[in-house]
Write an enzyme that holds these catalytic residues in place. Structure first.
Site, PDB file in Angstrom:
ATOM      1  N   ASN A 192      -0.558   4.551  -0.079  1.00 59.12           N
ATOM      2  CA  ASN A 192      -1.247   5.765   0.374  1.00 59.12           C
ATOM      3  C   ASN A 192      -1.967   5.625   1.717  1.00 59.12           C
ATOM      4  O   ASN A 192      -2.797   6.462   2.083  1.00 59.12           O
ATOM      5  CB  ASN A 192      -2.234   6.261  -0.702  1.00 59.12           C
ATOM      6  CG  ASN A 192      -3.291   5.212  -1.006  1.00 59.12           C
ATOM      7  OD1 ASN A 192      -3.313   4.152  -0.376  1.00 59.12           O
ATOM      8  ND2 ASN A 192      -4.158   5.487  -1.969  1.00 59.12           N
TER       9      ASN A 192
ATOM     10  N   HIS B 129      -4.408 -17.471  -5.232  1.00 58.74           N
ATOM     11  CA  HIS B 129      -5.322 -16.681  -4.414  1.00 58.74           C
ATOM     12  C   HIS B 129      -6.650 -17.375  -4.125  1.00 58.74           C
ATOM     13  O   HIS B 129      -7.490 -16.814  -3.431  1.00 58.74           O
ATOM     14  CB  HIS B 129      -5.586 -15.347  -5.124  1.00 58.74           C
ATOM     15  CG  HIS B 129      -6.316 -15.553  -6.423  1.00 58.74           C
ATOM     16  ND1 HIS B 129      -5.744 -16.191  -7.494  1.00 58.74           N
ATOM     17  CD2 HIS B 129      -7.569 -15.243  -6.811  1.00 58.74           C
ATOM     18  CE1 HIS B 129      -6.620 -16.250  -8.484  1.00 58.74           C
ATOM     19  NE2 HIS B 129      -7.736 -15.687  -8.100  1.00 58.74           N
ATOM     20  N   ASP B 130      -6.866 -18.562  -4.697  1.00 61.34           N
ATOM     21  CA  ASP B 130      -8.126 -19.279  -4.463  1.00 61.34           C
ATOM     22  C   ASP B 130      -7.963 -20.494  -3.555  1.00 61.34           C
ATOM     23  O   ASP B 130      -8.952 -21.139  -3.211  1.00 61.34           O
ATOM     24  CB  ASP B 130      -8.697 -19.787  -5.799  1.00 61.34           C
ATOM     25  CG  ASP B 130      -9.162 -18.660  -6.703  1.00 61.34           C
ATOM     26  OD1 ASP B 130      -9.615 -17.630  -6.188  1.00 61.34           O
ATOM     27  OD2 ASP B 130      -9.070 -18.817  -7.940  1.00 61.34           O
TER      28      ASP B 130
ATOM     29  N   GLU C  51      -6.664 -20.784 -16.975  1.00 59.62           N
ATOM     30  CA  GLU C  51      -7.075 -21.405 -15.717  1.00 59.62           C
ATOM     31  C   GLU C  51      -8.121 -22.462 -16.047  1.00 59.62           C
ATOM     32  O   GLU C  51      -9.297 -22.139 -16.249  1.00 59.62           O
ATOM     33  CB  GLU C  51      -7.687 -20.364 -14.765  1.00 59.62           C
ATOM     34  CG  GLU C  51      -8.023 -20.979 -13.429  1.00 59.62           C
ATOM     35  CD  GLU C  51      -9.116 -20.250 -12.648  1.00 59.62           C
ATOM     36  OE1 GLU C  51      -9.173 -20.407 -11.430  1.00 59.62           O
ATOM     37  OE2 GLU C  51      -9.936 -19.539 -13.262  1.00 59.62           O
TER      38      GLU C  51
ATOM     39  N   ASP D 150      -4.299   3.637   2.815  1.00 55.98           N
ATOM     40  CA  ASP D 150      -5.717   3.259   2.951  1.00 55.98           C
ATOM     41  C   ASP D 150      -5.898   1.782   3.314  1.00 55.98           C
ATOM     42  O   ASP D 150      -7.026   1.285   3.372  1.00 55.98           O
ATOM     43  CB  ASP D 150      -6.511   3.620   1.683  1.00 55.98           C
ATOM     44  CG  ASP D 150      -6.056   2.833   0.462  1.00 55.98           C
ATOM     45  OD1 ASP D 150      -5.096   2.032   0.586  1.00 55.98           O
ATOM     46  OD2 ASP D 150      -6.649   3.013  -0.623  1.00 55.98           O
TER      47      ASP D 150
ATOM     48  N   ASP E   2      -1.609  -1.151  -3.855  1.00 56.38           N
ATOM     49  CA  ASP E   2      -1.861  -0.374  -5.078  1.00 56.38           C
ATOM     50  C   ASP E   2      -0.660  -0.455  -6.022  1.00 56.38           C
ATOM     51  O   ASP E   2       0.376  -1.024  -5.679  1.00 56.38           O
ATOM     52  CB  ASP E   2      -2.220   1.077  -4.726  1.00 56.38           C
ATOM     53  CG  ASP E   2      -1.255   1.681  -3.732  1.00 56.38           C
ATOM     54  OD1 ASP E   2      -0.047   1.524  -3.953  1.00 56.38           O
ATOM     55  OD2 ASP E   2      -1.702   2.295  -2.728  1.00 56.38           O
TER      56      ASP E   2
ATOM     57  N   ASP F  30       0.857  -1.187   0.000  1.00 55.15           N
ATOM     58  CA  ASP F  30       0.000   0.000   0.000  1.00 55.15           C
ATOM     59  C   ASP F  30       0.896   1.241   0.000  1.00 55.15           C
ATOM     60  O   ASP F  30       1.824   1.316   0.804  1.00 55.15           O
ATOM     61  CB  ASP F  30      -0.875  -0.058   1.263  1.00 55.15           C
ATOM     62  CG  ASP F  30      -1.714   1.191   1.453  1.00 55.15           C
ATOM     63  OD1 ASP F  30      -1.891   1.937   0.475  1.00 55.15           O
ATOM     64  OD2 ASP F  30      -2.201   1.402   2.594  1.00 55.15           O
TER      65      ASP F  30
ATOM     66  N   ASP G 201      -4.730 -10.239 -15.846  1.00 55.35           N
ATOM     67  CA  ASP G 201      -5.756 -11.248 -15.661  1.00 55.35           C
ATOM     68  C   ASP G 201      -6.943 -10.845 -16.525  1.00 55.35           C
ATOM     69  O   ASP G 201      -7.466  -9.737 -16.370  1.00 55.35           O
ATOM     70  CB  ASP G 201      -6.165 -11.237 -14.176  1.00 55.35           C
ATOM     71  CG  ASP G 201      -6.577 -12.597 -13.684  1.00 55.35           C
ATOM     72  OD1 ASP G 201      -7.333 -13.263 -14.396  1.00 55.35           O
ATOM     73  OD2 ASP G 201      -6.148 -12.992 -12.578  1.00 55.35           O
TER      74      ASP G 201
ATOM     75  N   ASP H 115      -9.146 -16.234 -17.038  1.00 56.70           N
ATOM     76  CA  ASP H 115      -9.937 -16.683 -15.897  1.00 56.70           C
ATOM     77  C   ASP H 115     -11.046 -17.653 -16.331  1.00 56.70           C
ATOM     78  O   ASP H 115     -11.734 -17.411 -17.326  1.00 56.70           O
ATOM     79  CB  ASP H 115     -10.577 -15.429 -15.269  1.00 56.70           C
ATOM     80  CG  ASP H 115     -11.299 -15.726 -13.985  1.00 56.70           C
ATOM     81  OD1 ASP H 115     -10.629 -16.104 -13.023  1.00 56.70           O
ATOM     82  OD2 ASP H 115     -12.538 -15.578 -13.948  1.00 56.70           O
TER      83      ASP H 115
HETATM   84  C1  GLC Z   1     -11.326 -17.747 -11.014  1.00 52.91           C
HETATM   85  C2  GLC Z   1     -10.574 -16.794 -10.101  1.00 52.91           C
HETATM   86  C3  GLC Z   1     -11.367 -16.608  -8.852  1.00 52.91           C
HETATM   87  C4  GLC Z   1     -12.690 -15.997  -9.219  1.00 52.91           C
HETATM   88  C5  GLC Z   1     -13.433 -16.866 -10.244  1.00 52.91           C
HETATM   89  C6  GLC Z   1     -14.571 -16.129 -10.868  1.00 52.91           C
HETATM   90  O1  GLC Z   1     -11.408 -19.009 -10.501  1.00 52.91           O
HETATM   91  O2  GLC Z   1      -9.288 -17.279  -9.863  1.00 52.91           O
HETATM   92  O3  GLC Z   1     -10.702 -15.809  -7.908  1.00 52.91           O
HETATM   93  O4  GLC Z   1     -13.489 -15.855  -8.085  1.00 52.91           O
HETATM   94  O5  GLC Z   1     -12.588 -17.230 -11.311  1.00 52.91           O
HETATM   95  O6  GLC Z   1     -14.111 -15.100 -11.672  1.00 52.91           O
END
Ligand code: GLC
Length: 550
Positions: free
Chosen positions: A30, A332-333, A270, A32, A36, A28, A109, A211
């Site tokens: 700034n 991240h999932d 993905e 908040d 960023d 970050d 992405d 995605d």
């Molecule tokens: C993909 C992303 C995930 C998102 C999903 C819907 O699996 O990695 O974070 O919630 O698609 O877009």
């Protein structure tokens, strides 16, 4: 951009190391409490371009587009701008310039299956059945009064259909109801999305992570999915009609054609773990779809030698010629792999051995920010959760917020991430597990990652060589060889041995491996180099990198 590949003629993304940044959580600038773009720019030296840097070659940025953030950026309301939480397009250009100056590429992405319900396309589509964008999304009448068009269930829970009172029709959403699915069978949708792709490629980005590609094609006659045994709504259906249709492959072929005008750009898909035909299906025939596809079977795998053996014996050979595997353990999932592997054993020892696998298995490695430090999943209270999916299944499923906490830079109040209150709490280990501290400790996980990245970069065998599995007496050990012929005609050979058990193991190597020299052990206690015999004793969860024929 300079050619970073150690082997001439090999595309950059085959030998590159990718680093995923979750923009909410990296840095970050700034105060908040939200990461960023300027923050990311200020940390580029950590990643590349200096002798002290980690040494990665490319960043994958999770979505930075304007978004109501119902799905933390995967609900896009404008594909050609930057969300004000993260900065501006000017900040983005500056980040890209600074990254490129360090030889670091950036991939974006691209969320193709759905937009936000606040995207102007959807607002126009929902306004009336006669609007110019009436067919841009998947609209359908109910089967009868109060009956949805089909039994389809959304990936994030509940039905995939939501009633819209203004159009008096249902719209389809394969994820959240705030993420309506686009109708990819409608030509103007494709044209609009390809314009978006060109917008970013012309700006200089180096490719896309695509995605949720399984959902791009669906049967627009909306037949009911057959039912099957499963624990929750989504898994209680055989997803025969709401995903995995031939159209997804046509769409990927179109995109590949578009991208061929940008010779260095890479497409990374993905594909879900249960993709029919496996992720191999998305490489297309003769390389006409994606360059790289994530393999979720490996990403979700527990710490077991047979699972990794299967990756080498089945999944890699299934990839068509011209394709190339990916190696990913965290994103991240998913819960971070240090905890997934460490559930019933020594988490740090396993994270160290996993690092050896990440950089020596055949394929392009993807790191998830903080894994190089050994960042853990946070234990969060319900009140601290932000992600609707995590909230919905809490406490029965681990969810995604625990793996999205702020990057741990140092031991100061907010770990150097922010001067404000972070959007998600830090993990309690941050005073011990942080960049500053690990730079100072020669035995840290961060140093091991750096060392492995450097070894990989210097070795054609490790970065793009052939692979062969070796059978030994020890079933709990994975043993494989990577080899490549160098320009002077010599063959470089590397042997990798990983003990997946929490016990010491004696491994007998086949005679034909020839002379051996230990380059690296993932155990902090082992001797770090020197000649070795054909019989070796490995410590619990120890991995070794051995040079052959020396
Ligand atoms: C993909 C992303 C995930 C998102 C999903 C819907 O699996 O990695 O974070 O919630 O698609 O877009």
């Amino acid at each position: 951009m300079v050619d970073i590949s150690p082997v001439a003629g090999v595309p950059w993304w085959r030998s590159a190391v990718f680093y995923q940044i979750y923009p909410w959580s990296f840095q970050d600038s700034n105060g908040d409490g939200i990461g960023d773009l300027r923050g990311i720019e200020s940390r580029l030296d950590y990643l590349a371009g200096t002798p002290a840097a980690l040494g990665v070659d490319a960043i994958w940025l999770s979505p930075i587009y304007p978004s109501p953030m119902k799905d933390f950026g995967y609900d896009v309301s404008d594909y050609c701008d930057v969300d004000s939480r993260f900065g501006t397009l000017t900040d983005f250009d500056s980040l890209l310039r600074e990254a490129h100056r360090r030889g670091l590429r950036i991939i974006m992405d691209l969320v193709l299956n759905h937009t936000s319900d606040q995207h102007p396309w959807f607002l126009e589509s929902r306004a009336s059945r006669r609007s110019a964008k009436a067919d841009w999304y998947c609209w359908a009448d109910g089967k009868a009064l109060f009956r949805r068009p089909s039994n389809w269930n959304a990936r994030f829970g509940g039905s995939s259909w939501t009633w819209d009172p203004s159009r008096r029709q249902y719209y389809l959403h394969s994820f959240l109801k705030e993420q309506p699915d686009l109708n990819w069978q409608h030509e103007p949708v494709r044209a609009a999305m390809w314009k978006v792709a060109r917008f970013w490629l012309d700006r200089g980005v180096d490719g896309f992570r695509l995605d949720a590609i399984n959902w791009l094609g669906k049967d627009l006659r909306w037949p009911n999915n057959p039912l099957r045994f499963g624990l929750r709504g989504y898994t209680r259906q055989d997803h025969r009609y709401d995903r995995d249709q031939a159209a997804a492959h046509e769409i990927m072929q179109e995109l590949r054609q578009l991208v061929s005008a940008y010779p260095d750009a890479v497409l990374i898909g993905e594909a879900a773990a249960d993709t029919p035909g496996g992720p191999a299906a998305f490489y297309g025939h003769g390389g006409d779809e994606l360059h790289l596809v994530f393999d979720f079977r490996l990403l979700k795998s527990p710490w077991r030698a047979d699972r990794f053996r299967r990756f080498l014996s089945e999944y890699v050979p299934a990839i068509p010629k011209g394709g190339w595997p990916t190696i990913v353990f965290s994103n991240h999932d998913q819960p971070r792999h240090i905890d997934r592997y460490g559930k019933d054993g020594d988490a740090l020892a396993r994270a160290r051995a996993a690092a050896l696998l990440l950089f020596t298995l055949p394929g392009t490695p993807f790191l998830y920010y903080g894994e190089e430090l050994g960042m853990r999943n946070a234990r969060l209270r319900y009140g601290e959760l932000r992600d609707p999916y995590t909230k919905r299944f809490w406490p029965f499923r681990p969810g995604r917020d625990p793996a999205r906490t702020p990057m741990q830079w140092d031991g100061s109040a907010q770990a150097g991430f922010s001067t404000g209150r972070p959007w998600l709490p830090l993990t309690p280990e941050y005073t011990r597990v942080n960049v500053e501290r690990e730079i100072a400790e020669p035995d840290s996980l961060l140093h091991l990652y750096k060392q492995l990245i450097a070894l990989r970069r210097a070795s054609a065998a490790l970065s793009c060589g052939d692979v062969s599995l070796l059978e030994t007496n020890a079933a709990d050990c994975l043993v494989y060889e990577r080899s490549a012929r160098s320009a002077d005609g010599r063959t470089e050979r590397m042997l990798i041995i990983v003990n997946f058990s929490g016990r010491q193991l004696d491994v007998n190597l086949p005679e034909r491996v020839g002379q051996t020299r230990l380059l690296l052990s993932t155990s902090c206690y082992a001797s770090q180099s020197g000649p070795m015999g054909k019989q070796m004793r490995l410590g619990p969860d120890e991995g070794r990198l051995i040079q052959l024929d020396v």
